[in-house]
Structure formats: C-alpha cells, structure tokens
Design an enzyme around this catalytic site. Sequence first.
Site, PDB file in Angstrom:
ATOM      1  N   PRO A  20     -13.512 -18.970  -8.134  1.00 47.13           N
ATOM      2  CA  PRO A  20     -14.731 -19.536  -7.551  1.00 47.13           C
ATOM      3  C   PRO A  20     -14.469 -20.861  -6.839  1.00 47.13           C
ATOM      4  O   PRO A  20     -13.701 -21.698  -7.306  1.00 47.13           O
ATOM      5  CB  PRO A  20     -15.637 -19.738  -8.772  1.00 47.13           C
ATOM      6  CG  PRO A  20     -15.174 -18.721  -9.756  1.00 47.13           C
ATOM      7  CD  PRO A  20     -13.689 -18.635  -9.571  1.00 47.13           C
ATOM      8  N   CYS A  21     -15.126 -21.018  -5.688  1.00 48.25           N
ATOM      9  CA  CYS A  21     -14.964 -22.256  -4.913  1.00 48.25           C
ATOM     10  C   CYS A  21     -16.208 -23.126  -5.007  1.00 48.25           C
ATOM     11  O   CYS A  21     -16.405 -24.012  -4.178  1.00 48.25           O
ATOM     12  CB  CYS A  21     -14.660 -21.932  -3.455  1.00 48.25           C
ATOM     13  SG  CYS A  21     -16.036 -21.162  -2.588  1.00 48.25           S
ATOM     14  N   ASN A  22     -17.040 -22.896  -6.023  1.00 43.23           N
ATOM     15  CA  ASN A  22     -18.292 -23.654  -6.150  1.00 43.23           C
ATOM     16  C   ASN A  22     -18.084 -25.156  -6.027  1.00 43.23           C
ATOM     17  O   ASN A  22     -18.861 -25.851  -5.384  1.00 43.23           O
ATOM     18  CB  ASN A  22     -18.957 -23.370  -7.499  1.00 43.23           C
ATOM     19  CG  ASN A  22     -19.291 -21.916  -7.688  1.00 43.23           C
ATOM     20  OD1 ASN A  22     -18.449 -21.052  -7.474  1.00 43.23           O
ATOM     21  ND2 ASN A  22     -20.518 -21.625  -8.084  1.00 43.23           N
ATOM     22  N   ASP A  36     -19.999 -19.576  -3.750  1.00 44.91           N
ATOM     23  CA  ASP A  36     -18.554 -19.398  -3.709  1.00 44.91           C
ATOM     24  C   ASP A  36     -18.048 -19.387  -2.280  1.00 44.91           C
ATOM     25  O   ASP A  36     -16.947 -18.943  -2.015  1.00 44.91           O
ATOM     26  CB  ASP A  36     -18.163 -18.074  -4.379  1.00 44.91           C
ATOM     27  CG  ASP A  36     -18.207 -18.187  -5.875  1.00 44.91           C
ATOM     28  OD1 ASP A  36     -18.630 -19.250  -6.359  1.00 44.91           O
ATOM     29  OD2 ASP A  36     -17.844 -17.218  -6.557  1.00 44.91           O
TER      30      ASP A  36
END
Length: 607
Positions: A566-568, A18
Amino acid sequence: MGDIGSDGESDKIDWDTDDELEIQNIPVTSSSNLTRQAGEEIVGYKEASSSTGSSHSKLIDHFVGMGFPEKLVAEAVEKNGEGNTESILDNLLNYSATKSSPIKQEGVNSDHSSSDYDESFLDSLSDSDSWSGNEIAENSTSLCPKDRTLTSLASMGYTEEEASIAIARCGPEASVAELTDFICAAQIAKSADAYLPHESKVLISPLLRYKDELPNIYNENGTHKKRKFYECEILKRKKQRGSGSNSFGGDNEAIRLPKPMIGFGVPSEVTELCPVFHRALPDAAIGPPYFYYENVALAPKGVWDTISRFLYDVEPEFVDSKYFCAAARKRGYVHNLPIDNRFPLLPLPPRTINDALPLTRKWWPEWDTRTKLNCLQTCIGSAKLTERIRKALERRDGVPPLNVQKYVLDECRKWNLVWVGRNKLAPLEPDEVEMLLGFPRNHTRGGGISRTDRYKSLGNSFQVDTVAYHLSVLKDLFPGGINLLSLFSGIGGAEVALYRLGIRLKNVVSVEISEVNRNIQRSWWEQTNQTGNLIDLADVQQLNGDRLEQLMKSFGGFDLIIGGSPCNNLAGSNRVSRDGLEGKESSLFFDYFRILDLVKCIMGRQQ
C-alpha cells in the site's frame, strides 16, 4: 470515504488511497496557490473538499489563485457569505460572461492598488507575480520561445511563479498542454516534500516484530534460532553504502526520477526515445526466485533509497504508463528480471484519449488540448461539479474566455473528465477505467460489488500492459508455467498480465486483505478456466516461515514473488498521514521484504 453513489455525489474524497495524484513536489512562495494547506478546499465546492473550515483569507486566496480579481472575490464573499462557495463561484463566473477575453482588453492598469474592477478577470494578476493582458498583447510577437510560453500561460491565468517552475521542471521544449498539466497537478496536492523521521528509525522499527523470523534464522543443523541484532546488521549495511559507492548518489541524495520516465525502455512501437540499457545486478539479488516490487514513483524524499537498499541494492526502474496506454501512471519498480528481449502485449492498446474513447471525439473542443488522461484515481468527480461546468459554458456563445477555459481544464485534469455532449463533461465509467488499465471488460463488475468498490479496486491496481512488458521475459524462461507468490495482489493485475502473455499459472498463492478484491480475482480465475491451483490468503502479516515452508514443500518453491504494498502514506494525495515507510499502511513494504528474504533463505536451504 464519502459514499459515491450512482449519481456521483460525495461530500468527501477518499484521500486514503493506494494511488497518487500526478504531482511534483516543488517549492513555491506563499503568493502562489500551489501552497494549499491540508484540508483546504481544492476547487471551492463541497464535493471536492476534505474540509469546509477554510478561513476568510484562505477562501479569498483560493479564488484569486483561480484567476479572479481580489477585490471582486472579496465583494462576492461579503455578498454571499463564506459558507456559500457555490454562490460565490457562480457570481464570479457570471461576471466573466459580460467580459471579453483578457488578451483583448485594453488600458489595463498594472497598479495592484487600482480600484477599477470593470476590466477582465486577469487584471488583478498584473502584480509582481504575473503580467497584464496589455503586456501580453504588446510583447508576444517579439519574445523568445520561452517568454512566449510564459506569456501564453499568463494569458490562461497562471502566475509567473507557476509558469517558471513548470518550464524549469518540464524542460524548455515542453508543450503548453504539458506545462498546464504540471501546474494543475501541483495545485491539487501539497507542494512540500514530506520528509521522513530519522532514517534509522525507518529502517529498524518495522522489523522489530519479525526479528525471530528473518533470513539466516537457521543454525547449521537446521534448527530455529533468533536473528539477534538484525537491526544492527542493517545499519552496518547502511553505513557501508554511505562511503560514496552508492550508484544512486549516496544516502544523502535522493534517487532522481528520469525524464522521460521510460525506465529501462518501452516498446519501440511507442517511442524512439529508448536508448539501449545495460545493468549488472548485485550478487545478493540474483535469482532464483525472481522478484518484482511496485509503488508510486513520487514518494517522499528517501523512500526509494530505502526500498532499493532493502531489496538488495537493485536500482529502481521508473516508468510512466502513458507510454503504454492513454492514461498516466508514474510508478517505480524494483526487480531482478532480465531487461533484454522484452515484448508488449498485442494488440497494442489505444494511446490517446480519442482512440481509447472515440465517442468523445465529436464533442471535444479544440481548446481542450489533452491527449492523455491523468492518473486514474479511486474516486470520481461529482454530478454537482459537472453540472456547474455545464452552466458556466452555456452562458457563453462559442469559445469561452481563457479564464473559464482554465477553470474547466483544471477540473478535467483533476478528475479525468471527458466530453460526452455539447458543454457536457462526465467522469469515466468503471468499464472505461478497466479498459485503460488493461483488464478485461466487466472484470470488476457483478457479484454484489458496488460502483464505489469498483473505482477503489481499479484505482489501486497495476496497469496491466506496463507490468506485462516487464514480465514478458519470463515466457521463454518458464515454458511449462510458473509458481507465483502474489503479495498485496489486489484484483489480480499480475495474474492477468501473465495469463495474457501466455504463461501458464501452475500454482498461485495470492495474499490480499480486501474480500472484495479476493472475490474479483477468484471470479476471474474461474471464468478464464485456469488449470492451476489458486490459494488465497488474507493477511501478509500472518504469512510466516512455517506456512511458507509448508506451501513450498507442496510444489517446490516460487519462481516469482510480485507485489505492490500500500502507498497510502507515500502518495501525494494523502494530506493527513504522508508518513513515508513508517506509516501504518506503507510500512507493509517491510513484510514484502521479510517474505521475499524468507523464501530466498528456504529455497537456498532446499538446494
């Protein structure tokens, strides 16, 4: 994710993070090592590799990109075999021990086809992409400042391509340390922007499962109805903004990241760079409630345009936490908070590595010019890596050659290694990461939480001092305390920030999928003797209109809705599924928007 135990050993990095490496997406030619492909070994050894299946040519290109002559690399590969990258690197480093610094070498042959490989490591760089050591020594005194910077970078083993791009992106006044940070960061992430699929698909598809529950879902008599063709309304809104009225340059132009990345200002104690900012919020964005959304600044093209468009056309505020602490953390924030009369948390945290980690000062070599750490990640460098660096340095007496310095500094910037002894580097400890991010000591320690979980939870968290500066305006607005809806709350960075600002947490609804993180926040809540109510939920996708109405009915609505989805699928460190807002995890942004719009709708009806 490979299990990073107490010895730091790991076969794989958690690229599914993340967070993001501090990267810039820049176009480069195939001759540069900035264009590494997904799955290629980053530094040439197993503990920093996501794949060990690199081809023969890629392996040679990799070591050539580190500053070693191509022929020498080919001989080392032939001698040790493609699978034994550790021996290859050791042979190359051993070779440098018998040679002096590239700048001192004489008679360098600039012909790339030369068979004389008894010169320095950087001789092979004297082709169309770089300069020879001879040229550097002869010309450095008569060059303009930009060319002197170029030659300095060349003497460290970087190519002309890399150096020129770094200067163009960082500015002609940037220091050599800033430029090498930029080049190193670009080398460890893919360079091309991950362009999203057709934007209408991005806008519509994540919303389909919520079309019965989106805003304006009530008839005049208050009964529930379907939000028919909500997607068409969004596309209509998109079309209206495409007429040129978009203050960010229209749909066809991505929002540009500012330089310096100070958003709408940082504390005056930090820098004198801050002008006076003014902004006018669109009517739809004006509270109540206040909202605050965070994600990585260096997202794929078009992501921040989409986020801004959904969050009522509010302009993002891009801030690098290096102006608040000793570590970089480039983030974008979309919020409707006032921007006047902000104030920082006191006491101010240390702003440099030596101030934050004073015990490292004794061992810090002059040639390591870092003053700030790179972005704090969810994983750490291994013991095998730091042992290899120690051996490489111990083979030299005094200051190592420039190419060895480059190798060491690249690893230091990549893994945030710090000096803990003579020729000894080590990754940050979890309590040091806690301090740098503004959390109380031992915030993530104990209760059965593993060392690996601590790094992962901290790497995915807010930087508390930065967020607190933005939220500080709420102290005068809510003297009696605040009702908070915290989505994707992690280890409670927003709650810690509000508490340290002296804002009472009356009622907090915390939604976090990780049981480890929920336990960390619950423990902090109890240890700090909070007098309010904490309600923790596991899944934002299960938070529907009925549940929200039930919660809001009990304490009268929310004053602030905060969250960082989330920045996945947005982070540059994700080499597999950087799919933008269509990605499995990052599409949860639309749940933040859905819930925010539901709360605004419900509160509007109640008023």
